[in-house]
Design an enzyme around this catalytic site. Structure first.
Site, PDB file in Angstrom:
ATOM      1  N   TYR A 213      -6.797  -2.978  12.899  1.00 61.18           N
ATOM      2  CA  TYR A 213      -7.575  -1.787  12.554  1.00 61.18           C
ATOM      3  C   TYR A 213      -9.003  -1.865  13.079  1.00 61.18           C
ATOM      4  CZ  TYR A 213      -3.604  -0.203   9.932  1.00 61.18           C
ATOM      5  OH  TYR A 213      -2.360   0.251   9.610  1.00 61.18           O
TER       6      TYR A 213
ATOM      7  N   ASP B 142       0.819  -1.205   0.000  1.00 60.33           N
ATOM      8  CA  ASP B 142       0.000   0.000   0.000  1.00 60.33           C
ATOM      9  C   ASP B 142       0.861   1.268   0.000  1.00 60.33           C
ATOM     10  OD1 ASP B 142      -2.308   1.590   0.330  1.00 60.33           O
ATOM     11  OD2 ASP B 142      -2.188   1.474   2.517  1.00 60.33           O
TER      12      ASP B 142
ATOM     13  N   GLU C 149       3.241  -8.295   7.306  1.00 61.24           N
ATOM     14  CA  GLU C 149       1.999  -8.975   6.951  1.00 61.24           C
ATOM     15  C   GLU C 149       2.163 -10.077   5.913  1.00 61.24           C
ATOM     16  OE1 GLU C 149      -1.017  -6.015   6.161  1.00 61.24           O
ATOM     17  OE2 GLU C 149      -1.089  -5.449   8.270  1.00 61.24           O
TER      18      GLU C 149
ATOM     19  N   GLU D 106       0.651  -1.482  14.192  1.00 60.00           N
ATOM     20  CA  GLU D 106      -0.170  -0.582  13.376  1.00 60.00           C
ATOM     21  C   GLU D 106      -1.562  -0.506  13.986  1.00 60.00           C
ATOM     22  OE1 GLU D 106      -0.339  -1.294   9.146  1.00 60.00           O
ATOM     23  OE2 GLU D 106       1.798  -1.773   9.034  1.00 60.00           O
TER      24      GLU D 106
END
Ligand code: BDP
Length: 608
Positions: free
Chosen positions: A471, A160, A416, A507
């Protein structure tokens, strides 16, 4: 490979500046064999993508050429000399006039070549660097190239952030004496109040009649200890430790001396050394034997126009902002950063989790976002033994470059990876073993992605610290913090009870449009980002094994053009791309700088 330096024995010439530039044409036409016209010129260091006003350059896939002329100083007749590239993203082929002199794969680590036999002192030559930005299943990071109907090629990748390419770091011409120091490795230990530096000095050839002198100086320039052995230990009574927030750097000076005339310095190299220890013990992360609590960010090397071009003004400003917010650490998401960044972190006591460029080893995430059927990540046709070999090489080059930095306290082997898919253990286990062999002193981690929950995970037992990217409130329980809070807590506790290792939330955060304000929990508003952080912090304070929090992200950053769900980039920064604060910064400042802030890890608060 040592970072070049200037001293009485070595000269250093910067080759940064304006170079001629060209895209590769459809046919191979060997542009290095002649002058590239100056119709396109480009600054070095900078990624080339955003410099020009041309989509074809921005989205170019394949080779580009950088060229300039270089003169070797006439005075270097008794020296050896090298051309060194701090990085060429992702592959660099270097030509001195018509000769190919070095070919290097891996976009974020340095490489160099000795050109002494090729170019005479006083001679001017054409230096051409061909740089390729293609990502395939066998590169780190991986990607895939699609050939469109009109013959154009399009680069796809799973990470990303924009595939900024070119010469984003400095280029050097430097000299060394005929016999020179070409490697230094240090490891530091502490026993009570005594520090110890194990060192190992490499030279390019046998020293024969020459001698070594290894001297250690403190910050006042006082000599602390000295020896003449190539490998050994230097003791430091009443050692001044390198501490987070209170850096202290000794200078290790390695010299090669001649016997005739006696003690003439043939070569010298100076390495700043911070004496500190790092250890994982139970559910704690110890620096100098004391529990450390990480506060800070995942970042990017990303600024307007320059792309990933190293910029010292942005670098220093970013460190100033981190200090102002109370960050004591960051992760080099998702690739090794410029060496200057680590030097600055060493000097200022900022703790670093140093990550390889292995990001996007996961074919399920993007497929999920785009609603496509995922292909297996680890298979002979996707990430295979060739990918693993490239990954191993990326680890070797990262450890070789960064092993002496006191700021680096942990290696992150991947971001990840698909850690709940079959094949992942076979892929990762040898890489973990390799890293431990290269550096037995630092703990290891990888950043775990949400879909690979504690039950499904296949690899976390191989690592020392659980680094979790989560998240809640954003991708999960969007807009619903009442549901997000228990969800996050349950998730963290499941890892804690399965592995009982320290957990760093590497994160968490939310996309936020600077200037958008709303009452209620409205995603994209500044208030919502602040609320997500506060919700997450309540959970971190309750879960015993949490030893750190890194917000995603320090600043907004550019993302691939194909990610149409991003509007001019990822907006999870707590600062905008031009480093203006969003409201969430105040939540962090309060928590990370005020005495009432952190419930645990008071040690992390700044000491200077
Ligand atoms: C995580 C990735 C990071 C992304 C972030 C996001 O590690 O690179 O930018 O998600 O979606 O999965 O913002």
């Amino acid at each position: 490979m040592l970072k070049p330096q200037q001293n009485a024995a070595r000269e250093l010439v910067s080759l940064d500046g304006i170079w001629n530039f060209a895209l590769a044409g459809p046919e191979p036409n060997e542009p290095w064999t002649r002058q590239i016209p100056p119709s396109l010129q480009i600054p070095v260091p900078a990624s080339y993508n955003d410099i020009f006003v041309d989509r074809k350059i921005r989205d170019h896939v394949g080779w580009v050429y950088y060229q300039r002329s270089v003169t070797v100083p006439r005075s270097w007749s008794d020296q050896r000399y090298f051309i060194r590239f701090d990085a060429a993203t992702h592959q660099g082929r270097v030509y001195a006039d018509n000769a190919l002199v070095v070919d290097h794969i891996g976009g974020y680590t340095p490489f160099e070549v000795d050109i002494t036999e090729l170019v005479k002192p006083g001679q001017t030559f054409r230096l051409t660097v061909a740089v390729n930005n293609e990502l395939t299943w066998h590169t780190i990071p991986p990607g895939k190239i699609e050939t469109l109907e009109n013959g154009d090629r399009k680069q796809h990748y799973q990470h990303d952030f924009f595939n900024y390419s070119g010469l984003a770091r400095s280029v050097w011409l430097y000299s060394v004496p005929k016999t020179f120091i070409n490697a230094i490795a240090v490891k530091t230990h502490v026993d009570g109040t005594t520090g110890k530096i194990d060192f190992d000095i490499g030279s390019n050839g046998p020293l024969d009649e020459l001698q070594l002198r290894i001297s250690l100086f403190d910050e006042e320039g006082e000599l602390v200890n000295q020896t003449s052995s190539q490998k050994g230990s230097l003791e430091i009574p009443s050692v001044h430790l390198w501490q987070p927030g209170a850096a202290y750097l000794y200078q290790l000076r390695a010299e090669i001396l001649s016997q005739d005339p006696a003690d003439d310095v043939v070569d010298a190299y100076e390495l700043p050394v911070g004496v500190r220890t790092v250890k994982v013990s139970g559910n704690q992360f110890l620096i100098n034997g004391e529990p450390f609590y990480f506060t800070g960010f995942g970042k990017h090397e990303d600024t307007p126009i320059r792309g990933k071009g190293h910029d010292p003004a942005y670098m220093v400003h970013d460190f100033q902002l981190m200090r102002w917010v109370g960050a004591n650490s960051f992760r080099t998401t998702h690739y090794p950063y410029a060496e200057e960044v680590l030097e600055y972190a060493d000097r200022h006591g900022i703790v670093v989790i140093d990550e390889t460029a292995a990001v996007g080893l996961n074919l399920a995430i993007v497929a999920g976002v785009l609603g496509l059927k995922a292909t297996p990540t680890f298979s002979p046709d996707t990430m295979n033994h060739q990918t693993q070999a490239a990954h191993a090489q990326a680890i070797r080059e990262l450890v070789a470059r960064d092993k002496n930095h006191p700021s680096v306290v942990m290696w992150a082997l991947a971001n990840e990876p698909s850690s709940s898919e079959s094949g992942v253990r076979e892929y990762m286990e040898p890489l973990v073993a390799l890293t431990r062999e290269l550096d037995p002193t630092r703990p290891l981690c990888f950043a775990n992605e949400n879909q690979a929950n504690a039950q499904a995970d296949y690899i976390s037992d191989l690592f020392d610290v659980l680094c979790l990217n989560r998240y809640y409130g954003w991708y999960i329980n969007t807009g619903n913090l009442e549901a997000a809070e228990p969800g996050l807590e349950k998730d963290l506790r499941s890892w804690q009870s399965k592995y009982d290792k320290p957990i760093i939330m590497t994160e968490y955060g939310a996309d936020t449009l600077a200037g958008l304000h709303a009452v209620g929990d409205v995603p994209w508003s500044e208030e919502y980002q602040a609320n997500i952080l506060e919700m997450s912090h309540r959970v971190f304070d309750r879960v015993e094994n949490v030893v750190g929090e890194h917000v995603w992200n320090f600043a907004d950053f550019q993302t691939p053009s194909t990610f149409i769900f991003r509007v001019d980039g990822n907006k999870k920064g707590v600062f905008t791309r031009d480093r203006r604060p969003k409201s969430a910064v105040q939540v962090l400042r309060k928590r990370w700088t005020e005495p009432s802030g952190l419930k645990k890890g008071q040690y992390s608060t700044r000491k200077q």
